[in-house]
Design a protein around this motif. Structure first.
Motif, mmCIF file in Angstrom:
data_model
loop_
_atom_site.group_PDB
_atom_site.id
_atom_site.type_symbol
_atom_site.label_atom_id
_atom_site.label_comp_id
_atom_site.label_asym_id
_atom_site.label_seq_id
_atom_site.Cartn_x
_atom_site.Cartn_y
_atom_site.Cartn_z
ATOM 1 N N PHE A 47 2.894 -23.356 -1.496
ATOM 2 C CA PHE A 47 2.517 -24.707 -1.142
ATOM 3 C C PHE A 47 1.236 -24.710 -0.316
ATOM 4 O O PHE A 47 0.383 -25.574 -0.443
ATOM 5 N N LEU A 48 1.108 -23.704 0.534
ATOM 6 C CA LEU A 48 -0.075 -23.608 1.389
ATOM 7 C C LEU A 48 -1.221 -22.889 0.673
ATOM 8 O O LEU A 48 -2.270 -22.668 1.251
ATOM 9 N N VAL A 105 1.897 -32.436 -6.500
ATOM 10 C CA VAL A 105 1.874 -33.450 -5.452
ATOM 11 C C VAL A 105 0.768 -34.481 -5.667
ATOM 12 O O VAL A 105 0.969 -35.679 -5.455
ATOM 13 N N LEU A 108 11.093 -29.556 -9.019
ATOM 14 C CA LEU A 108 11.926 -29.911 -7.867
ATOM 15 C C LEU A 108 13.395 -29.705 -8.196
ATOM 16 O O LEU A 108 14.155 -29.117 -7.422
ATOM 17 N N VAL A 156 5.730 -43.962 -2.340
ATOM 18 C CA VAL A 156 5.348 -44.340 -3.694
ATOM 19 C C VAL A 156 6.293 -45.400 -4.264
ATOM 20 O O VAL A 156 5.878 -46.430 -4.757
ATOM 21 N N PHE A 173 9.438 -28.490 1.763
ATOM 22 C CA PHE A 173 8.364 -29.004 0.907
ATOM 23 C C PHE A 173 8.921 -29.869 -0.213
ATOM 24 O O PHE A 173 8.252 -30.770 -0.703
ATOM 25 N N VAL A 174 10.171 -29.590 -0.585
ATOM 26 C CA VAL A 174 10.808 -30.442 -1.590
ATOM 27 C C VAL A 174 11.202 -31.787 -0.968
ATOM 28 O O VAL A 174 10.918 -32.855 -1.509
ATOM 29 N N THR A 213 14.196 -25.890 -8.484
ATOM 30 C CA THR A 213 14.215 -25.227 -7.178
ATOM 31 C C THR A 213 15.442 -25.636 -6.384
ATOM 32 O O THR A 213 16.144 -24.803 -5.804
ATOM 33 N N THR A 214 15.717 -26.943 -6.376
ATOM 34 C CA THR A 214 16.868 -27.429 -5.626
ATOM 35 C C THR A 214 18.160 -26.823 -6.170
ATOM 36 O O THR A 214 19.026 -26.390 -5.405
ATOM 37 N N GLY A 225 7.237 -22.670 -6.338
ATOM 38 C CA GLY A 225 6.516 -23.311 -5.247
ATOM 39 C C GLY A 225 5.165 -23.844 -5.709
ATOM 40 O O GLY A 225 4.778 -24.984 -5.391
ATOM 41 N N GLU A 273 -3.420 -22.750 8.938
ATOM 42 C CA GLU A 273 -3.499 -22.569 7.495
ATOM 43 C C GLU A 273 -4.957 -22.340 7.078
ATOM 44 O O GLU A 273 -5.265 -21.434 6.307
ATOM 45 N N LEU A 276 7.897 -39.655 -2.450
ATOM 46 C CA LEU A 276 8.191 -40.302 -3.726
ATOM 47 C C LEU A 276 9.001 -41.577 -3.514
ATOM 48 O O LEU A 276 8.727 -42.612 -4.105
ATOM 49 N N ALA A 299 20.063 -27.143 1.646
ATOM 50 C CA ALA A 299 19.686 -26.438 0.433
ATOM 51 C C ALA A 299 18.314 -26.838 -0.068
ATOM 52 O O ALA A 299 17.725 -26.122 -0.871
ATOM 53 N N LEU A 332 1.805 -37.416 -7.960
ATOM 54 C CA LEU A 332 3.126 -37.993 -7.729
ATOM 55 C C LEU A 332 3.243 -39.422 -8.248
ATOM 56 O O LEU A 332 4.230 -39.785 -8.886
ATOM 57 N N ASP A 333 2.232 -40.264 -7.965
ATOM 58 C CA ASP A 333 2.378 -41.671 -8.343
ATOM 59 C C ASP A 333 2.109 -41.914 -9.822
ATOM 60 O O ASP A 333 2.624 -42.860 -10.387
ATOM 61 N N ARG A 376 0.813 -30.208 6.088
ATOM 62 C CA ARG A 376 0.060 -30.165 4.847
ATOM 63 C C ARG A 376 0.464 -31.336 3.941
ATOM 64 O O ARG A 376 -0.385 -32.041 3.403
ATOM 65 N N ILE A 393 5.434 -27.054 -7.738
ATOM 66 C CA ILE A 393 5.659 -28.251 -6.931
ATOM 67 C C ILE A 393 4.379 -28.639 -6.223
ATOM 68 O O ILE A 393 3.954 -29.804 -6.227
ATOM 69 N N PRO A 410 14.448 -27.196 0.301
ATOM 70 C CA PRO A 410 13.363 -26.743 1.164
ATOM 71 C C PRO A 410 12.537 -27.925 1.673
ATOM 72 O O PRO A 410 12.452 -28.949 0.996
ATOM 73 N N GLY A 459 8.128 -20.618 -1.860
ATOM 74 C CA GLY A 459 7.649 -21.968 -2.106
ATOM 75 C C GLY A 459 6.687 -22.441 -1.038
ATOM 76 O O GLY A 459 5.610 -22.974 -1.340
#
Lengths: 314, 545, 284
Positions: C227-228, C247, C261, A157, A145-146, C264-265, C240, A271, A153, A141, C250-251, A259, C243, A143, C223
């Motif tokens: 993303f691209l 990126v 996230l 990180v 990219f998620v 979408t999930t 998409g 891309e 993360l 479920a 993120l930190d 990417r 998200i 994706p 998404g």
């Protein structure tokens, strides 16, 4: 084998020819004068002329197509427009990295999915089975990219265990290369592994409900042996087909994963090609992907017919 | 009537002091709330043979499966015991039970195609059966034992066929392989659940003989489950009749068949069509002189042009008004292809069909010739109500308006013996026999003059079978229908037909008056078919074929 | 005349009811709740927040506050508003694309049922589309049409056409051989009537499951394209693009990524659970 040679191989080739023609026609579908559009607003007249010449836009369509095929077959794909350099070299540079990534992911798919499916289908209501089921649903479920972002993360990180992105040569620094490979390969593999696990488990469970398993049970064959020697051979052919389809998903998914993890492969190249409208790059890459994918399909079909005697002997 | 309620005392067990091998006591099996088997009780001595007979839902197959504790999901033994050599299998832990299955007590299932593993070679499957139990025999020894087993069950060229896969064998050979698997460890008891139901009569006879031979020569005790009394009469010396999960009557086969004590057994026996009973068709209607439907040189093949498999080589047929023509043939004879060609579902490759002297075109065929199908479940569209199913042909032929069609549907339903209120319901709500009535009502809707019945009763229990046959006879009498009655069961065909035609490999090899074809067959294939019909002793003395 | 009495109750479920029964399992209910909550949040976006999703504020990357319940993004836009409107964008895309793909696929499958030649052409057409695996098809279309909202819709629809088409074709092939179809033909119904009135209603059910799968795939594709940087053009928010935009931070600002996230999930998980529930219902 004969069925394969006389039926499946020609239809695979037909799809390949049709796909190459479609890819070829793409350029001609762009509205207006393709050469001007392709070269972009800032291009010099010389660039436009070069593009026109390379495309041979004045020649009849068929001869243009054959010319391009000739280029593909000789491996000399000519210069790119926007990215710079020869297309053949650009592709050559990215191919190894992408191949590494997809192959690693493919191995992970098999290693993750097959034991999961066998365990889940072995029937005992073990506590782990429920957790595995939830995990596969999750992997299905979410994706890529998620997943990618989550993996970065947590592992890069949060825990600082693995690098967030980058690439190292497998030959110069193998341990570093594996560290770099781990997260992208896992990210790419997870959804496909979940799908394969589901299909295989499904196939195993269906086989376990068949009359021949009932018969084997009545003959006193042990549960374990029934799973491995009776159900698995029946579930395997369709699982191989699913795996073949998933290889396509791995190739496609690599674009996104490269990417996220700054992986210098073909995904980055295609891309860039699409966003900068570098058509020779896009065209040649699409053909490469489709050809590779069609070849994979043919291979899985061959494997299928080898695994399933009903197909083998027809 | 009281006999139906008061069960007579069970026939005393034939004493078998030598060895009471299998003893089933007060066996109860339930699926959830529903009790499928209620208090079955029997004993089986070494080398004995016992037949269990009953109609669908009688619990006979459940009883068989319970013997090896092989019940499908949801099924549970709720009481009683199954003692094999004094050990209660019903209470044995799973692993101990595994050691018994296939070694002491083995089972043969109904459908040999689905019961053999399609992706494993026959040699592999025999090997699996051989190594399932204990002793580690060397591979070569197992292989030679596998060949022995195949030879024992009569698979020709056994040694060279170990590497072949199930789909490379014929239906009869597959059932032989199933038997070989079950015999791998010389089990003392062999349970066969409808072992020949999926097979043609001639093959059925061979398999039954094989089972009888194994019982005789190897001393393997047999339990045969069947809906067909003839099958059991051929193989078993003792018989047990079941209904609604209970044993109605048991005793020696010959005694039980000639002098049944329970009324249910009597009804069951009376419903079984007998090959030696003369045709009843003449009493029903008298065929017209001029043929209504004439088929000449009909041919039809399947597959690509170069490697075409001919289903029908060249068929000539005549069907008169008011006549029932029985068409007999085994699987692959082309009978279904012929039926489909007659109703215009397939265009023939060659030859012609004429109706009332004129060549038959598609439109005409769809009104005048209607069809009743074999499978009462698959032939009714599950998405439509019964009324709509029957009205469909009327709509297609633009007959009447909505109200008229409704009235006609009600009339048709009554004609086939159903309530008019059935129209509003889904076909799922009906039993097999009732569904077949719905199928007949649909076929009658466009007022055809010819009814093609493709195995109309072979999916039904014998008692239901008799009802549907009576219905068809009544309809023929009332409507003067010409009926092409296609079936593999010669006894049924003789009973209903004026004439019989025998179809073999796409050709009619013999045709003639029903009684003559059965009593004095001219073609050797007809004789072979007749010889394959299991004979049943008649309750009243004499008149055995 | 003897009249048989009818059984009084219907013990067997009709096919449609099996799907409903499938939805009433824990999987189905969870899926319905997840999809329902996310969809409702998107549909009610104008009432749930009055912040303009595209308006840039003074504070970039601000934490949650009264004015901005989820904080702001890198150029000071209200995150909550962007997420809610992003859901709306995604829903409008997949709810256009998936039915379109299903209809085209079904139409082609029916066309394939008319003749052997048509069947061959349609099958090769499906093969052709499928020879571009997943996102590669998206890249090919974007290469021609450029990025944007409609190309995304077209890509999702196109990607789903062969799946719906193949499924229906397989169903039609099976159902057409069932005896009831022959019975209808023998009863006088024409080929079109048999196909449309008898065979089709019995063959469409699996498309329900395929529909739920396709909706989740739609969110995937949107998404991935965003993303691209090849999806819906900025500044319009999509799940998409939210998200993808997070990126880089993120930190420092994980909340920026966490909220889209999670949404979408939840949406994709919801569709996946629905598909599984329907599938299990159909097989029970």
């Amino acid at each position: 084998m004969r069925t394969f040679l006389f039926k499946r191989l020609p239809s695979g080739l037909a799809v390949l020819v049709a796909a190459s023609f479609t890819v070829f026609l793409m350029l001609r579908l762009i509205p207006g004068d393709p050469a001007t559009t392709l070269a972009g607003p800032d291009a010099s007249p010389a660039t436009v002329a070069a593009i026109r010449e390379r495309l041979g836009l004045d020649a009849p369509l068929l001869s243009q197509y054959l010319h391009w095929l000739g280029q593909v077959l000789t491996g000399d794909l000519g210069p790119s427009y926007a990215i710079g350099g020869q297309v053949s070299e650009l592709i050559g540079d990215g191919l190894a990295a992408t191949f590494q990534l997809t192959l690693a992911a493919l191995l992970l798919v098999v290693v993750l999915a097959v034991p999961t499916a066998l365990y889940a289908a072995s029937g005992r209501r073990r506590p782990l089975a429920g957790a595995l089921r939830a995990l596969t649903t999750g992997a299905l479920a979410v994706p890529p990219f998620v997943t990618g972002v989550l993996l970065v993360l947590v592992f890069a990180v949060g825990l600082g265990l693995l690098p967030a992105g980058g690439h190292a040569s497998l030959f110069d620094a193998p341990d570093l290369a594996v560290q770099y490979l781990a997260l992208p390969a896992l990210c790419l593999a997870l959804p496909s592994a979940a799908i394969l696990a589901r299909y295989l488990q499904d196939g195993l469970e269906r086989a376990l409900g068949e009359d021949y398993v009932r018969n084997a049970t009545a003959l006193g064959v042990s549960r374990r042996r029934i799973l491995w020697r009776h159900a698995l051979p029946n579930a395997l052919p369709s699982a191989v087909t699913v795996l073949g389809l998933q290889i396509g998903q791995l190739i496609a998914g690599a674009v996104v994963v490269e990417r996220i993890f700054a992986w210098p492969g073909l995904g980055q190249l295609i891309e860039q090609g699409v966003s900068r409208r570098d058509y020779p790059v896009v065209q040649d890459l699409l053909l490469l992907v489709v050809a590779g994918y069609v070849a994979v399909q043919l291979l899985t079909d061959l494997l299928y017919s080898w695994l399933d005697p009903r197909v083998r002997w027809e | 009537m009281t006999e139906l309620i008061d069960r007579p005392p069970l026939v005393e067990q034939p004493p078998s002091p030598t060895a009471e091998l299998l003893r089933v006591r007060e066996l109860h099996v339930s699926f959830g709330e529903r009790a499928a088997v209620r208090g079955v009780d029997f004993a089986l001595g070494a080398g004995e043979s016992l037949g269990i007979v009953g109609e669908s839902g009688s619990g006979k197959s459940t009883t068989a499966l319970a013997l090896l504790r092989m019940l499908p999901a949801g099924g549970r033994i709720t009481g009683g015991s199954v003692e094999l050599d004094g050990r209660d299998l019903a209470a044995l832990p799973e692993e101990a039970l595994r050691a018994v299955r296939g070694k002491r007590i083995a089972m043969i299932f109904q459908d040999p195609m689905s019961s053999l593993n399609p992706v494993l070679s026959v040699g592999r499957q025999l090997d699996e059966a051989l190594r399932a139990h204990g002793e580690r025999r060397p591979k070569a020894e197992r292989a030679s034992r596998a060949v022995e087993l195949l030879e024992l069950v009569g698979v020709p060229k056994a040694a060279s066929r170990l590497g072949d896969f199930p789909h490379q064998f014929s239906g009869g050979q597959r059932q032989r392989i199933m038997i070989a698997l079950a015999l791998a460890h010389d089990a003392q008891v062999l349970v066969a659940d409808e072992p020949t139901t999926a097979l043609d009569p001639t093959v059925q006879r061979q398999i039954l003989r094989l089972l009888a031979r194994i019982n005789r020569e190897r001393g393997t005790a047999l339990v045969v489950i069947s809906h067909d009394l003839g099958v059991i009469a051929e193989t078993c010396s003792r018989l047990l009749v079941m209904r609604d999960g209970e044993v109605v009557e048991q005793g020696a086969t010959t005694l039980l068949l000639t002098a049944p004590r329970h009324s249910y057994t009597r009804t069951l026996l009376a419903a079984v069509p007998r090959l030696d009973a003369p045709s009843r068709a003449a009493a029903n209607s008298t065929p017209g002189a001029e043929p209504l439907l004439v088929v000449r040189g009909l041919a039809k093949g399947y597959g690509p042009r170069r490697r075409r498999n001919a289903a029908l080589e060249s068929v000539d047929l005549e069907l008169h008004p008011g006549e029932t023509l029985g068409l007999v043939g085994e699987s692959g004879s082309g009978k279904s292809t012929l039926a489909r060609a007659l109703v215009g579902a397939h265009a023939p490759d060659a030859g012609g069909i004429s109706f009332a002297g004129q060549p038959l075109d598609g439109r005409r065929a769809r009104r005048e010739i209607q069809m009743v199908f074999q499978d009462p479940y698959a032939s009714l569209n599950p998405r439509l109500t019964v009324g709509r199913i029957i009205a469909e042909p009327l709509i297609a032929h633009r007959v009447g308006d909505r109200a008229q069609r409704q009235a006609r549907v009600a009339e048709l339903l009554e004609q086939v013996g159903l309530e008019a209120s059935a129209a509003a319901r889904s076909p799922r709500e009906f039993s097999g026999g009732q569904r077949q009535r719905i199928g007949i009502a649909r076929a009658l809707a466009p007022e055809p003059s010819v009814l093609v019945c493709d195995e109309p009763v072979s999916a039904l229990d014998v008692s239901i079978q008799a009802q549907v046959i009576d219905l068809l006879a009544r309809l023929q009498r009332e409507l003067g229908l010409a009926v092409l009655f296609i079936a593999h069961d010669l006894a049924v065909v003789r009973q209903v037909s004026h004439r019989i035609a025998v179809l073999h490999r796409g050709r009619i090899v013999e045709s003639g008056p029903a009684d003559r074809v059965v009593t004095a067959p001219e073609h050797p294939y007809t004789a072979e078919l007749l010889a394959a019909v299991p004979s049943l002793p008649t309750p009243t003395a004499g008149s055995l074929l | 005349m003897t009249t048989l009495s009818l059984p009084s109750s219907a013990p067997l479920l009709r096919p449609r009811n099996r799907y409903v029964a499938g939805l009433l399992t824990w999987r189905g209910v969870t899926g319905l709740v997840l999809v329902g909550v996310v969809a409702l949040a998107g549909l009610l976006a104008p009432w749930l927040t009055d912040a303009d999703p595209d308006a840039q504020g003074a504070q970039a990357l601000a934490g949650p506050s009264g004015a901005h319940p989820l904080g702001t993004d890198d150029i000071g836009r209200d995150l909550l508003s962007r997420i809610l409107h992003g859901i709306l964008t995604d829903l409008s895309i997949i709810l256009t694309a998936v039915p379109a793909g299903a209809l085209i696929g079904a139409a082609l499958a029916l066309l394939a049922a008319t003749s052997r030649a048509a069947d061959l052409v349609v099958q090769r057409l499906f093969d052709l589309v499928l020879s571009f695996p997943g996102l590669i098809l998206g890249l090919a279309v974007t290469a021609i049409l450029g990025p944007g909202r409609w190309p995304v819709v077209i890509i999702i629809a196109l990607a789903e056409v062969p799946y719906f088409g193949r499924q229906l074709r397989a169903g039609v092939l099976v159902q057409r051989e069932r005896e009831y179809a022959l019975a209808a033909r023998v009863g006088g119904a024409g080929r079109a009537r048999v196909l449309l009135r008898h065979v089709l209603p019995n063959a469409v059910d699996p498309l329900i499951v395929q529909g739920a799968v396709a909706l989740s795939v739609g969110v995937f594709i949107e998404g991935a394209l965003s993303f691209l940087g090849l999806g819906v053009r900025p500044p319009q928010p999509t799940l998409g693009s939210l998200i993808s935009g997070s990126v880089a931070y993120l930190d420092t600002d994980p909340l920026l990524a966490a909220a889209p996230l999670a949404v979408t999930t939840a949406l994709v998980l919801g569709f996946t659970l629905l598909a599984e529930a329907l599938n299990r219902g159909a097989r029970s």
